[in-house]
Design a protein around this motif. Structure first.
Motif, PDB file in Angstrom:
ATOM      1  N   ARG A 119       0.968  -1.397  -0.172  1.00  0.00           N
ATOM      2  CA  ARG A 119       0.089   0.209   0.045  1.00  0.00           C
ATOM      3  C   ARG A 119       0.931   1.455   0.070  1.00  0.00           C
ATOM      4  O   ARG A 119       0.822   2.029  -1.022  1.00  0.00           O
ATOM      5  N   ALA A 163      -7.335   0.081  -4.900  1.00  0.00           N
ATOM      6  CA  ALA A 163      -7.680  -1.364  -4.933  1.00  0.00           C
ATOM      7  C   ALA A 163      -6.898  -2.461  -4.832  1.00  0.00           C
ATOM      8  O   ALA A 163      -5.107  -1.776  -4.694  1.00  0.00           O
ATOM      9  N   VAL A 207      -5.581  -5.938  -3.667  1.00  0.00           N
ATOM     10  CA  VAL A 207      -5.704  -7.607  -4.306  1.00  0.00           C
ATOM     11  C   VAL A 207      -4.866  -8.406  -3.691  1.00  0.00           C
ATOM     12  O   VAL A 207      -3.710  -8.619  -4.041  1.00  0.00           O
ATOM     13  N   THR A 249      -1.778  -3.740  -6.731  1.00  0.00           N
ATOM     14  CA  THR A 249      -2.393  -2.567  -5.591  1.00  0.00           C
ATOM     15  C   THR A 249      -2.617  -1.655  -7.116  1.00  0.00           C
ATOM     16  O   THR A 249      -1.693  -2.016  -8.343  1.00  0.00           O
ATOM     17  N   SER A 250      -3.958  -1.237  -7.850  1.00  0.00           N
ATOM     18  CA  SER A 250      -4.102  -0.308  -8.450  1.00  0.00           C
ATOM     19  C   SER A 250      -5.411   0.817  -8.075  1.00  0.00           C
ATOM     20  O   SER A 250      -5.189   0.597  -7.541  1.00  0.00           O
ATOM     21  N   HIS A 293      -7.868   0.749  -9.714  1.00  0.00           N
ATOM     22  CA  HIS A 293      -9.600   0.063 -10.304  1.00  0.00           C
ATOM     23  C   HIS A 293      -9.553  -1.526  -9.559  1.00  0.00           C
ATOM     24  O   HIS A 293      -8.396  -2.248 -10.260  1.00  0.00           O
ATOM     25  N   ARG A 294     -10.439  -1.777  -9.270  1.00  0.00           N
ATOM     26  CA  ARG A 294     -10.840  -2.689  -8.659  1.00  0.00           C
ATOM     27  C   ARG A 294     -10.706  -4.052  -9.937  1.00  0.00           C
ATOM     28  O   ARG A 294     -10.070  -5.272  -9.377  1.00  0.00           O
ATOM     29  N   GLN A 295     -11.359  -4.255 -11.151  1.00  0.00           N
ATOM     30  CA  GLN A 295     -11.142  -4.944 -11.656  1.00  0.00           C
ATOM     31  C   GLN A 295      -9.536  -4.889 -12.185  1.00  0.00           C
ATOM     32  O   GLN A 295      -9.331  -6.293 -12.260  1.00  0.00           O
ATOM     33  N   ALA A 302      -7.075  -4.724 -10.489  1.00  0.00           N
ATOM     34  CA  ALA A 302      -6.100  -5.527  -9.266  1.00  0.00           C
ATOM     35  C   ALA A 302      -6.598  -7.372  -9.837  1.00  0.00           C
ATOM     36  O   ALA A 302      -5.905  -7.500  -9.438  1.00  0.00           O
ATOM     37  N   PHE A 303      -7.284  -7.733  -9.295  1.00  0.00           N
ATOM     38  CA  PHE A 303      -8.984  -8.394  -9.803  1.00  0.00           C
ATOM     39  C   PHE A 303      -8.049  -9.108 -10.625  1.00  0.00           C
ATOM     40  O   PHE A 303      -7.610 -10.501 -10.747  1.00  0.00           O
TER      41      PHE A 303
END
Length: 150
Positions: free
Chosen positions: A21, A29, A31, A98-99, A101-103, A105-106
């Protein structure tokens, strides 16, 4: 601030997430994936031993990081993969992405794990109550990786 480490000692998820982080305000995001040694369904697994050739393994993991970063806009990637003798429920691998946006990252975390399962040069020996055997990537692992090939 990517991190790629192959080590025998265990890792701490919280410590590694906090490091990834890094108080970066661009990170929206995080993940993470932790893979563990699981028992076999057909026989009782006693241990899993992972061996590797250090220079080759680290270069391979760094290559996977480069591939992921070429597909998605990512801030940090952490890969910690353990080697040596591991017992049931021991942690084997940690991937943190880490990014913004969540998508991304996933998707990139799944991508990294699929490539680790098929392309990373680790030799795995399962020791069960019946036998010891070297194992390779499964057909399902290879199928999962194919979804990323364009």
């Amino acid at each position: 601030m990517d991190k790629v480490i192959v080590q025998a000692k265990d890792f701490d998820l919280t410590t590694e997430v906090n490091r990834a982080r890094s108080k970066n305000p661009q990170i929206g995001a995080i993940v993470s994936f932790v893979g563990t040694v699981r028992d076999l369904q057909s026989e009782t697994l006693k241990s899993l031993t992972l061996e590797h050739y250090p220079e080759m393994t680290e270069k391979s993991l760094e290559s996977i990081v480069i591939k992921a970063k070429s597909h998605w806009e990512l801030e940090n990637i952490t890969i910690i993969h353990r080697v040596g003798k591991l017992l049931i429920s021991d942690q084997i691998v940690l991937v943190i992405v880490t990014s913004k946006h969540r998508q991304e990252a996933f998707d990139s975390c799944n991508f990294i794990m699929d490539y680790l399962k098929t392309d990373a040069p680790f030799w795995k020996k399962e020791s069960s109550d019946k036998e010891e055997k070297w194992v390779d990537s499964s057909l399902n692992d290879k199928k999962q990786k194919k979804r990323w090939e364009l």
